[in-house]
Design a protein around this motif. Structure first.
Motif, PDB file in Angstrom:
ATOM      1  N   ASP A   1      -4.694  -5.169   1.580  1.00 14.42           N
ATOM      2  CA  ASP A   1      -4.022  -4.230   0.677  1.00 14.42           C
ATOM      3  C   ASP A   1      -3.077  -4.976  -0.262  1.00 14.42           C
ATOM      4  O   ASP A   1      -2.989  -4.653  -1.453  1.00 14.42           O
ATOM      5  CB  ASP A   1      -3.244  -3.194   1.482  1.00 14.42           C
ATOM      6  CG  ASP A   1      -4.148  -2.250   2.248  1.00 14.42           C
ATOM      7  OD1 ASP A   1      -5.030  -1.637   1.621  1.00 14.42           O
ATOM      8  OD2 ASP A   1      -3.984  -2.132   3.467  1.00 14.42           O
TER       9      ASP A   1
ATOM     10  N   TYR B   1       0.730  11.069   9.415  1.00 13.27           N
ATOM     11  CA  TYR B   1      -0.126  11.843  10.312  1.00 13.27           C
ATOM     12  C   TYR B   1      -0.124  11.392  11.776  1.00 13.27           C
ATOM     13  O   TYR B   1      -0.185  12.244  12.673  1.00 13.27           O
ATOM     14  CB  TYR B   1      -1.553  11.874   9.764  1.00 13.27           C
ATOM     15  CG  TYR B   1      -1.656  12.667   8.479  1.00 13.27           C
ATOM     16  CD1 TYR B   1      -1.703  14.060   8.487  1.00 13.27           C
ATOM     17  CD2 TYR B   1      -1.665  12.019   7.252  1.00 13.27           C
ATOM     18  CE1 TYR B   1      -1.781  14.779   7.317  1.00 13.27           C
ATOM     19  CE2 TYR B   1      -1.741  12.733   6.062  1.00 13.27           C
ATOM     20  CZ  TYR B   1      -1.788  14.111   6.107  1.00 13.27           C
ATOM     21  OH  TYR B   1      -1.851  14.823   4.934  1.00 13.27           O
ATOM     22  N   PRO B   2      -0.066  10.099  12.091  1.00 14.87           N
ATOM     23  CA  PRO B   2      -0.114   9.719  13.512  1.00 14.87           C
ATOM     24  C   PRO B   2       1.029  10.274  14.352  1.00 14.87           C
ATOM     25  O   PRO B   2       0.896  10.426  15.564  1.00 14.87           O
ATOM     26  CB  PRO B   2      -0.061   8.184  13.464  1.00 14.87           C
ATOM     27  CG  PRO B   2      -0.597   7.831  12.125  1.00 14.87           C
ATOM     28  CD  PRO B   2      -0.108   8.910  11.215  1.00 14.87           C
TER      29      PRO B   2
ATOM     30  N   ASP C   1       2.113  12.616   2.133  1.00 15.97           N
ATOM     31  CA  ASP C   1       0.683  12.557   2.422  1.00 15.97           C
ATOM     32  C   ASP C   1       0.221  11.099   2.416  1.00 15.97           C
ATOM     33  O   ASP C   1      -0.416  10.633   1.475  1.00 15.97           O
ATOM     34  CB  ASP C   1      -0.087  13.365   1.377  1.00 15.97           C
ATOM     35  CG  ASP C   1      -1.585  13.352   1.636  1.00 15.97           C
ATOM     36  OD1 ASP C   1      -1.984  13.483   2.815  1.00 15.97           O
ATOM     37  OD2 ASP C   1      -2.353  13.180   0.662  1.00 15.97           O
ATOM     38  N   THR C   2       0.576  10.378   3.476  1.00 16.29           N
ATOM     39  CA  THR C   2       0.157   8.987   3.654  1.00 16.29           C
ATOM     40  C   THR C   2      -0.216   8.779   5.122  1.00 16.29           C
ATOM     41  O   THR C   2       0.162   9.579   5.995  1.00 16.29           O
ATOM     42  CB  THR C   2       1.276   7.993   3.301  1.00 16.29           C
ATOM     43  OG1 THR C   2       2.305   8.063   4.300  1.00 16.29           O
ATOM     44  CG2 THR C   2       1.877   8.287   1.931  1.00 16.29           C
ATOM     45  N   PRO C   3      -0.913   7.700   5.448  1.00 16.26           N
ATOM     46  CA  PRO C   3      -1.229   7.396   6.848  1.00 16.26           C
ATOM     47  C   PRO C   3       0.013   7.169   7.697  1.00 16.26           C
ATOM     48  O   PRO C   3      -0.056   7.177   8.924  1.00 16.26           O
ATOM     49  CB  PRO C   3      -2.062   6.111   6.738  1.00 16.26           C
ATOM     50  CG  PRO C   3      -2.647   6.146   5.374  1.00 16.26           C
ATOM     51  CD  PRO C   3      -1.584   6.774   4.511  1.00 16.26           C
ATOM     52  N   PHE C   4       1.157   6.969   7.052  1.00 20.63           N
ATOM     53  CA  PHE C   4       2.434   6.798   7.736  1.00 20.63           C
ATOM     54  C   PHE C   4       2.854   8.084   8.462  1.00 20.63           C
ATOM     55  O   PHE C   4       3.538   8.054   9.478  1.00 20.63           O
ATOM     56  CB  PHE C   4       3.473   6.420   6.672  1.00 20.63           C
ATOM     57  CG  PHE C   4       4.809   5.967   7.182  1.00 20.63           C
ATOM     58  CD1 PHE C   4       4.954   4.739   7.792  1.00 20.63           C
ATOM     59  CD2 PHE C   4       5.938   6.750   7.008  1.00 20.63           C
ATOM     60  CE1 PHE C   4       6.184   4.289   8.227  1.00 20.63           C
ATOM     61  CE2 PHE C   4       7.179   6.321   7.441  1.00 20.63           C
ATOM     62  CZ  PHE C   4       7.303   5.086   8.055  1.00 20.63           C
TER      63      PHE C   4
ATOM     64  N   LYS D   1       0.845  -1.208   0.000  1.00 22.27           N
ATOM     65  CA  LYS D   1       0.000   0.000   0.000  1.00 22.27           C
ATOM     66  C   LYS D   1       0.873   1.248   0.000  1.00 22.27           C
ATOM     67  O   LYS D   1       2.105   1.172   0.004  1.00 22.27           O
ATOM     68  CB  LYS D   1      -0.909   0.006   1.223  1.00 22.27           C
ATOM     69  CG  LYS D   1      -0.155  -0.085   2.552  1.00 22.27           C
ATOM     70  CD  LYS D   1      -1.110  -0.224   3.732  1.00 22.27           C
ATOM     71  CE  LYS D   1      -0.337  -0.371   5.039  1.00 22.27           C
ATOM     72  NZ  LYS D   1      -1.247  -0.492   6.199  1.00 22.27           N
ATOM     73  N   ASN D   2       0.208   2.398  -0.008  1.00 25.10           N
ATOM     74  CA  ASN D   2       0.891   3.692   0.015  1.00 25.10           C
ATOM     75  C   ASN D   2       1.938   3.757  -1.096  1.00 25.10           C
ATOM     76  O   ASN D   2       1.683   3.349  -2.216  1.00 25.10           O
ATOM     77  CB  ASN D   2       1.486   3.967   1.401  1.00 25.10           C
ATOM     78  CG  ASN D   2       0.430   3.992   2.491  1.00 25.10           C
ATOM     79  OD1 ASN D   2      -0.704   4.405   2.261  1.00 25.10           O
ATOM     80  ND2 ASN D   2       0.788   3.527   3.686  1.00 25.10           N
TER      81      ASN D   2
ATOM     82  N   SER E   1      -2.240  -5.902   6.811  1.00 21.72           N
ATOM     83  CA  SER E   1      -1.975  -5.382   5.468  1.00 21.72           C
ATOM     84  C   SER E   1      -2.317  -6.385   4.377  1.00 21.72           C
ATOM     85  O   SER E   1      -2.093  -6.114   3.197  1.00 21.72           O
ATOM     86  CB  SER E   1      -0.494  -4.981   5.333  1.00 21.72           C
ATOM     87  OG  SER E   1      -0.157  -3.975   6.252  1.00 21.72           O
TER      88      SER E   1
END
Length: 257
Positions: free
Chosen positions: A48, A198-199, A193-196, A18-19, A45
């Motif tokens: 995905d 923002y957290p 700009d991935t979920p990797f 993914k990503n 995962s």
């Protein structure tokens, strides 16, 4: 003269479900890769990975999904062995595996440090080792690092610090594998700009990163978009083979060395 095109090549992508890894896989399939092995870390995962495999197969290439926690040398050995058994020896090996930690040094535990080292440095070292052993001659290896290697910043000591050794591994591998025509590079995107991303960041930090690159106003998110990284990796694992032993920061002017 060696063939440096992607068409007809076998590819292995660690973190390819993914990503960025998933987009690279789809892109190389569209460029004519013959077969792509997609590694994913855990059961979370799997869906995905299956979706990426299906997309690759729909483009006419072979594909297989392979699961594994790559923080041991044995697991990386198994990944390469399974990929070769399924699809043949790879011509291109790409490692996108990584873990982010944003935290003051005074608050980082030994367990956190050890995990960051295992994911970011140890995995990269043994991936390069196995790629050097198993890639076909004139192969290409690319490892994902971070543009923070060119930054002067707090709170990322464990992240950037455990990605930094990959620069040295890349240089050494390029010298050691160069006699077989194998090029070895590392790519350091800016904040993506991935979920990797923002957290690890608070709202204020996200707002800053979205304006920090010189070209931020021209990015759809203000951050490094994965679609803007993929063409560079495509180039490095094909016609850009003459670039070797180098770390290239791809970040729209976020930072440089």
């Amino acid at each position: 003269m060696a063939d440096h095109s992607i068409r007809g090549k076998v590819v292995l992508i660690a973190g390819g479900a993914k990503n960025l890894g998933g987009l690279i896989a789809r892109d190389l399939a569209a460029q004519g890769a013959k077969a792509i092995a997609i590694h994913y870390n855990s059961a979370g995962s799997r869906a995905d990975a299956d979706a990426t495999v299906a997309a690759i197969q729909a483009s006419g290439a072979q594909a297989v999904a392979l699961q594994g926690d790559l923080t041991t040398a044995g697991a990386v050995e198994t990944l390469f062995a399974d990929a070769i058994a399924a699809l043949g020896k790879p011509d291109i090996a790409i490692n996108t595996v990584g873990k982010v930690l944003k935290k003051p040094m005074t608050e980082i535990s030994e367990a956190e440090y050890d995990e960051m080292t295992a994911v970011n440095a140890k995995t990269a070292f043994f991936f390069l080792k196995e790629a050097g052993k198993h890639l076909n001659d004139n192969g290409k290896i690319c490892t994902l690092v971070t543009s923070l290697l060119g930054a002067f910043t707090p709170f990322y000591a464990a992240y950037a610090g455990t990605k930094a050794p990959v620069e040295h591994y890349t240089r050494a591998a390029s010298k050691e594998f160069g006699a077989r025509g194998i090029s070895v590079t590392a790519v350091g995107p800016g904040p993506m700009d991935t979920p990797f991303f923002y957290p690890a960041e608070g709202a204020d930090a996200v707002a800053y990163h979205k304006t920090a690159a010189a070209l931020s106003p021209f990015s759809k998110t203000g951050l490094t978009d994965i679609e803007d990284v993929v063409p560079f990796i495509r180039h490095l694992v094909s016609d850009g083979w003459w670039i070797t032993g180098q770390t290239i920061l791809i970040n729209g002017g976020y930072t440089t060395k």
